[in-house]
Write a protein that holds these residues in place. Structure first.
Motif, PDB file in Angstrom:
ATOM      1  N   HIS A 161     -12.269 -38.565  76.240  1.00 24.06           N
ATOM      2  CA  HIS A 161     -12.672 -39.948  75.981  1.00 24.06           C
ATOM      3  C   HIS A 161     -14.106 -40.157  76.464  1.00 24.06           C
ATOM      4  CE1 HIS A 161      -8.452 -41.512  75.569  1.00 24.06           C
ATOM      5  NE2 HIS A 161      -8.197 -40.497  76.368  1.00 24.06           N
TER       6      HIS A 161
ATOM      7  N   HIS B  98     -10.115 -38.403  71.527  1.00 25.97           N
ATOM      8  CA  HIS B  98      -9.211 -39.548  71.373  1.00 25.97           C
ATOM      9  C   HIS B  98      -9.059 -39.952  69.900  1.00 25.97           C
ATOM     10  CE1 HIS B  98      -8.303 -43.962  72.749  1.00 25.97           C
ATOM     11  NE2 HIS B  98      -7.258 -43.388  72.224  1.00 25.97           N
TER      12      HIS B  98
ATOM     13  N   CYS C  12     -14.328 -43.094  69.847  1.00 29.83           N
ATOM     14  CA  CYS C  12     -14.137 -42.340  71.096  1.00 29.83           C
ATOM     15  C   CYS C  12     -13.682 -40.909  70.830  1.00 29.83           C
ATOM     16  CB  CYS C  12     -13.096 -43.075  71.951  1.00 29.83           C
ATOM     17  SG  CYS C  12     -12.667 -42.271  73.479  1.00 29.83           S
TER      18      CYS C  12
HETATM   19 ZN   LIG Z   1     -10.694 -43.051  74.310  1.00 29.43          ZN
END
Ligand SMILES: [Zn+2]
Length: 141
Positions: free
Chosen positions: A10, A114, A124
């Motif tokens: 992330h 992510h 992300c």
């Molecule tokens: Zn994330």
């Protein structure tokens, strides 16, 4: 704790020209989920901070928290607030070292970003984590 199948990358989704402290990241997690979201935070300096023990469930990827480790790097937005791969050389090196260590412990885990999870409408972590870490991916799948 179930088997760890994913190492999920992330970003903090903060502007790379503005430091986002570890304390602020923890506070955001506590506010939204009642606990720190991620297991590791990789600062722009390359410092790696552990926020949760690996056996504790994170709160960073809905539906996948019990089978994953969450790794967040500081940044992910450019100075204008647009998604961008803002990883510094120090962050890239620290991420690689951290992922190599995690692979020793979880050899069958896949490394993904992510946004590669189903139904995630975010940028992300703002780079293609699967291919960036292709050399560390499990061979037999
Ligand atoms: Zn994330």
């Amino acid at each position: 704790m179930k088997e760890i199948k994913l190492l999920i990358i992330h970003c903090s989704a903060t502007r790379a020209n503005r430091p986002f402290s570890t304390e602020a990241l923890i506070a955001t997690g506590r506010q939204r989920f009642g606990q720190p979201s991620y297991h590791y935070y990789v600062r722009q300096s390359g410092e790696v901070v552990q926020l949760l023990p690996e056996h504790v469930r994170g709160a960073h990827a809905k539906g996948y928290n019990s089978i994953s480790i969450g790794i967040c790097y500081e940044g992910g937005l450019d100075a204008q607030g647009h998604p961008a791969d803002t990883r510094t050389e120090a962050q890239k090196a620290a991420l690689l070292t951290l992922l190599q260590a995690l692979k020793e412990r979880y050899p069958s885990a896949r490394i993904i970003g992510h946004r590669e999870l189903p139904h995630v409408a975010k940028a992300c972590p703002c780079f293609d984590a699967s291919s960036a870490y292709a050399a560390l991916q499990p061979r037999h799948r």
